[in-house]
Scaffold this active site. Sequence first.
Site, PDB file in Angstrom:
ATOM      1  N   CYS A   1      -6.509  -0.611  -2.043  1.00 51.82           N
ATOM      2  CA  CYS A   1      -5.491   0.253  -2.650  1.00 51.82           C
ATOM      3  C   CYS A   1      -5.822   0.508  -4.105  1.00 51.82           C
ATOM      4  O   CYS A   1      -5.279   1.417  -4.714  1.00 51.82           O
ATOM      5  CB  CYS A   1      -4.111  -0.365  -2.522  1.00 51.82           C
ATOM      6  SG  CYS A   1      -3.936  -1.844  -3.509  1.00 51.82           S
TER       7      CYS A   1
ATOM      8  N   GLU B   1      -4.731  10.502   0.045  1.00 49.29           N
ATOM      9  CA  GLU B   1      -5.525   9.269   0.117  1.00 49.29           C
ATOM     10  C   GLU B   1      -6.509   9.368   1.293  1.00 49.29           C
ATOM     11  O   GLU B   1      -6.105   9.652   2.420  1.00 49.29           O
ATOM     12  CB  GLU B   1      -4.587   8.080   0.332  1.00 49.29           C
ATOM     13  CG  GLU B   1      -5.316   6.754   0.373  1.00 49.29           C
ATOM     14  CD  GLU B   1      -4.365   5.565   0.476  1.00 49.29           C
ATOM     15  OE1 GLU B   1      -3.389   5.653   1.244  1.00 49.29           O
ATOM     16  OE2 GLU B   1      -4.619   4.554  -0.203  1.00 49.29           O
TER      17      GLU B   1
ATOM     18  N   PHE C   1      -4.052  -3.771   6.833  1.00 55.21           N
ATOM     19  CA  PHE C   1      -5.286  -4.346   7.386  1.00 55.21           C
ATOM     20  C   PHE C   1      -6.308  -4.729   6.331  1.00 55.21           C
ATOM     21  O   PHE C   1      -7.229  -5.489   6.612  1.00 55.21           O
ATOM     22  CB  PHE C   1      -5.928  -3.365   8.393  1.00 55.21           C
ATOM     23  CG  PHE C   1      -6.691  -2.225   7.742  1.00 55.21           C
ATOM     24  CD1 PHE C   1      -7.978  -2.413   7.263  1.00 55.21           C
ATOM     25  CD2 PHE C   1      -6.122  -0.971   7.603  1.00 55.21           C
ATOM     26  CE1 PHE C   1      -8.676  -1.371   6.652  1.00 55.21           C
ATOM     27  CE2 PHE C   1      -6.806   0.072   6.998  1.00 55.21           C
ATOM     28  CZ  PHE C   1      -8.083  -0.129   6.523  1.00 55.21           C
TER      29      PHE C   1
ATOM     30  N   SER D   1       0.682   2.005   3.895  1.00 59.57           N
ATOM     31  CA  SER D   1       0.569   3.410   3.503  1.00 59.57           C
ATOM     32  C   SER D   1       1.902   3.924   2.942  1.00 59.57           C
ATOM     33  O   SER D   1       2.972   3.374   3.228  1.00 59.57           O
ATOM     34  CB  SER D   1       0.137   4.245   4.699  1.00 59.57           C
ATOM     35  OG  SER D   1       1.079   4.088   5.729  1.00 59.57           O
TER      36      SER D   1
ATOM     37  N   GLU E   1      -1.765  -5.636  12.955  1.00 62.84           N
ATOM     38  CA  GLU E   1      -2.257  -5.826  14.327  1.00 62.84           C
ATOM     39  C   GLU E   1      -3.757  -5.546  14.434  1.00 62.84           C
ATOM     40  O   GLU E   1      -4.403  -5.919  15.399  1.00 62.84           O
ATOM     41  CB  GLU E   1      -1.469  -4.965  15.324  1.00 62.84           C
ATOM     42  CG  GLU E   1      -1.591  -3.455  15.153  1.00 62.84           C
ATOM     43  CD  GLU E   1      -0.617  -2.864  14.124  1.00 62.84           C
ATOM     44  OE1 GLU E   1      -0.303  -3.542  13.137  1.00 62.84           O
ATOM     45  OE2 GLU E   1      -0.195  -1.710  14.336  1.00 62.84           O
TER      46      GLU E   1
ATOM     47  N   LYS F   1       4.501 -10.657   9.385  1.00 60.85           N
ATOM     48  CA  LYS F   1       3.994  -9.788  10.471  1.00 60.85           C
ATOM     49  C   LYS F   1       2.639  -9.270   9.996  1.00 60.85           C
ATOM     50  O   LYS F   1       2.554  -8.359   9.187  1.00 60.85           O
ATOM     51  CB  LYS F   1       4.970  -8.627  10.703  1.00 60.85           C
ATOM     52  CG  LYS F   1       4.911  -8.012  12.080  1.00 60.85           C
ATOM     53  CD  LYS F   1       3.781  -7.097  12.392  1.00 60.85           C
ATOM     54  CE  LYS F   1       3.539  -5.839  11.672  1.00 60.85           C
ATOM     55  NZ  LYS F   1       2.167  -5.328  11.951  1.00 60.85           N
TER      56      LYS F   1
HETATM   57  P1  NAD Z   1      -0.156   1.104   7.526  1.00 65.54           P
HETATM   58  O1  NAD Z   1       0.942   1.673   6.716  1.00 65.54           O
HETATM   59  O2  NAD Z   1      -0.689   1.888   8.653  1.00 65.54           O
HETATM   60  O3  NAD Z   1       0.293  -0.317   8.142  1.00 65.54           O
HETATM   61  C1  NAD Z   1       0.899  -1.308   7.332  1.00 65.54           C
HETATM   62  C2  NAD Z   1       1.841  -2.133   8.214  1.00 65.54           C
HETATM   63  O4  NAD Z   1       2.870  -1.292   8.708  1.00 65.54           O
HETATM   64  C3  NAD Z   1       1.157  -2.750   9.412  1.00 65.54           C
HETATM   65  O5  NAD Z   1       1.592  -4.083   9.541  1.00 65.54           O
HETATM   66  C4  NAD Z   1       1.599  -1.883  10.582  1.00 65.54           C
HETATM   67  O6  NAD Z   1       1.782  -2.629  11.766  1.00 65.54           O
HETATM   68  C5  NAD Z   1       2.919  -1.314  10.130  1.00 65.54           C
HETATM   69  N1  NAD Z   1       3.133   0.071  10.567  1.00 65.54           N
HETATM   70  C6  NAD Z   1       2.197   1.041  10.724  1.00 65.54           C
HETATM   71  N2  NAD Z   1       2.773   2.200  11.110  1.00 65.54           N
HETATM   72  C7  NAD Z   1       4.096   1.958  11.194  1.00 65.54           C
HETATM   73  C8  NAD Z   1       5.222   2.768  11.551  1.00 65.54           C
HETATM   74  N3  NAD Z   1       5.095   4.046  11.870  1.00 65.54           N
HETATM   75  N4  NAD Z   1       6.444   2.189  11.533  1.00 65.54           N
HETATM   76  C9  NAD Z   1       6.602   0.893  11.198  1.00 65.54           C
HETATM   77  N5  NAD Z   1       5.563   0.091  10.863  1.00 65.54           N
HETATM   78  C10 NAD Z   1       4.323   0.609  10.858  1.00 65.54           C
HETATM   79  O7  NAD Z   1      -1.314   0.721   6.480  1.00 65.54           O
HETATM   80  P2  NAD Z   1      -2.785   0.188   6.801  1.00 65.54           P
HETATM   81  O8  NAD Z   1      -3.592   1.310   7.359  1.00 65.54           O
HETATM   82  O9  NAD Z   1      -2.729  -1.100   7.531  1.00 65.54           O
HETATM   83  O10 NAD Z   1      -3.287  -0.154   5.332  1.00 65.54           O
HETATM   84  C11 NAD Z   1      -3.847   0.791   4.468  1.00 65.54           C
HETATM   85  C12 NAD Z   1      -2.804   1.369   3.528  1.00 65.54           C
HETATM   86  O11 NAD Z   1      -2.206   0.336   2.776  1.00 65.54           O
HETATM   87  C13 NAD Z   1      -3.407   2.316   2.498  1.00 65.54           C
HETATM   88  O12 NAD Z   1      -2.541   3.413   2.333  1.00 65.54           O
HETATM   89  C14 NAD Z   1      -3.464   1.480   1.230  1.00 65.54           C
HETATM   90  O13 NAD Z   1      -3.442   2.219   0.037  1.00 65.54           O
HETATM   91  C15 NAD Z   1      -2.220   0.679   1.391  1.00 65.54           C
HETATM   92  N6  NAD Z   1      -2.259  -0.540   0.586  1.00 65.54           N
HETATM   93  C16 NAD Z   1      -1.478  -0.580  -0.540  1.00 65.54           C
HETATM   94  C17 NAD Z   1      -1.520  -1.694  -1.357  1.00 65.54           C
HETATM   95  C18 NAD Z   1      -0.697  -1.729  -2.611  1.00 65.54           C
HETATM   96  O14 NAD Z   1      -0.665  -2.767  -3.255  1.00 65.54           O
HETATM   97  N7  NAD Z   1      -0.019  -0.656  -2.991  1.00 65.54           N
HETATM   98  C19 NAD Z   1      -2.327  -2.789  -1.022  1.00 65.54           C
HETATM   99  C20 NAD Z   1      -3.088  -2.732   0.141  1.00 65.54           C
HETATM  100  C21 NAD Z   1      -3.044  -1.601   0.942  1.00 65.54           C
END
Ligand code: NAD
Length: 498
Positions: A288, A385, A156, A233, A183, A180
């Site tokens: 991140c 985190e 997000f 994450s 959401e 994708k």
């Molecule tokens: P998230 O992991 O909750 O969601 C990321 C994606 O995965 C979304 O599209 C979501 O729909 C999907 N998703 C969520 N839960 C899932 C599950 N159980 N099974 C399958 N798919 C699932 O992450 P977020 O809250 O949207 O974003 C924040 C996180 O992203 C933080 O941990 C941040 O550090 C990380 N991030 C990392 C980088 C990097 O370059 N390493 C960059 C940006 C964000």
Amino acid sequence: MTTVHTGIRTLQNYVGGAFTQPSSDRSLEVINPATQEPLAMVPLSSAADLDAAVAAARDAFPAWRSKPVIQRAQWLFTLRERLTGHVDELARLVTTEMGKTIGDARAEVERMIEMVELATAVPTTMQGRNLENVATNVDAETIRQPVGVCAAIVPFNFPAMVPFWFLPFAIACGNTFVIKPSEQVPLTQNRVFELIDELDLPPGVVNLVNGDREVVDAILDHPGIDAVSFVGSAKVARHVYSRAAANGKRVQALGGAKNHMVVMPDAVVPKTVDGVISSAFGAAGQRCMAGSVVVTVGEAHDRLVPPLADAAHGLQVGDGLDESVAVGPVISCSARERIEGWIDKAAADGAEVIVDGRGADPGSAFVGPTILTNVSRDADILREEVFGPVLAIVRAETLDEAIEIVNSSSYGNGTSIFTESGAAVRRYRHDVEVGMVGVNIGVAAPVAFFPFSGWKDSFLGDLHAHGPDAVEFYTRKKTVTSRWFSDSAGGARLFGEH
Ligand code: NAD
């Protein structure tokens, strides 16, 4: 989650060159985190909806990969022009659905466009290699070919930029693509795809499928998808990496972070304060690359902490659309509750809350900048985190001890050192187990031309995002070894004239 449709519009998917209604009847409200107003309904697509997008991408693949590379690059030039004409509009959408300040959102959209600019170099970057006479009159060459249908699953916190770590490079190399979006923030990519729809791109080359974990798992299992990029994450990164790899796909999975900023006694204090403040509290700590732990070395602590606390107190919190605001909301009310829970727990574990951002209205998503001192080395907040505007400060006596603290983290995304000592920098750069390092820079995110990724739990895979790694990820190498039986006189021997 809700299936109740209010008077607001429901988004669609983009499949085979047209906006289409998904078959799933699940949907979710998209909320403006600053005002808590609903903005739209986002459909939560099913595996069947994903299947339709993959079918369109597979159909488009043979013709797209056969297009002259210069034509693919030219299409990216037109996309760049179209995006450049909509920077402010896209930035407002980013702020409205995600919460970051409008200045930060503009910078994000500009970085998104830089990805397209770099991808236009594909006639050069996709070149292979060759070597004459690997044996007598035998030549060898390696050519690069696209991988096939590639998908990206994104978080997000960068609704504009992170999808473009992948889309322009994938299609530049001749792949077709399915995105994708998160959401929680689907509106920016929806608008980007409206702009793409106005361009002359063959149907099926790019597709967008809205949804949640159901569609993610469908991507990981779909036999028609060859490569998966994930950003999000750490826990979900591990799930994506293992399941997609078990299904034989090429995967890169960028995960969460716990980023340290080491401040040496000789650091230039006002500049260090600026760097630490923008790193810890910019985008309300939801980057991140956000610094979430400061490690002060020796007397740096007493020089840094008072001006840092003053600067944090001075930051204006509010709706990011207001140009004077420095810290917008976090993504949701539940994120606020989680972040405040972390501050409560750290305080209960003995930390001193010298700047306290708790206490906003329970129905809001605002958390103010928060600074914790006297944080014990084994406190959970130093390991996990938080992903909010919370900065923990710990003390070290030496650079060695600071490096030990940084390297004890299971994460290794980004880190910074603030000092005027070249020797300290060299030592730090050599010894830290982190993928991206800043020297007197708070947010050390590499520009488009360099690869982006962490180490350890912050990244699973080998090829990083953007930079030269993008072409590596989005191409397969094919090596051709050849010899010819006619001589240089024009192939007469081939036709039996000798
Ligand atoms: P998230 O992991 O909750 O969601 C990321 C994606 O995965 C979304 O599209 C979501 O729909 C999907 N998703 C969520 N839960 C899932 C599950 N159980 N099974 C399958 N798919 C699932 O992450 P977020 O809250 O949207 O974003 C924040 C996180 O992203 C933080 O941990 C941040 O550090 C990380 N991030 C990392 C980088 C990097 O370059 N390493 C960059 C940006 C964000």
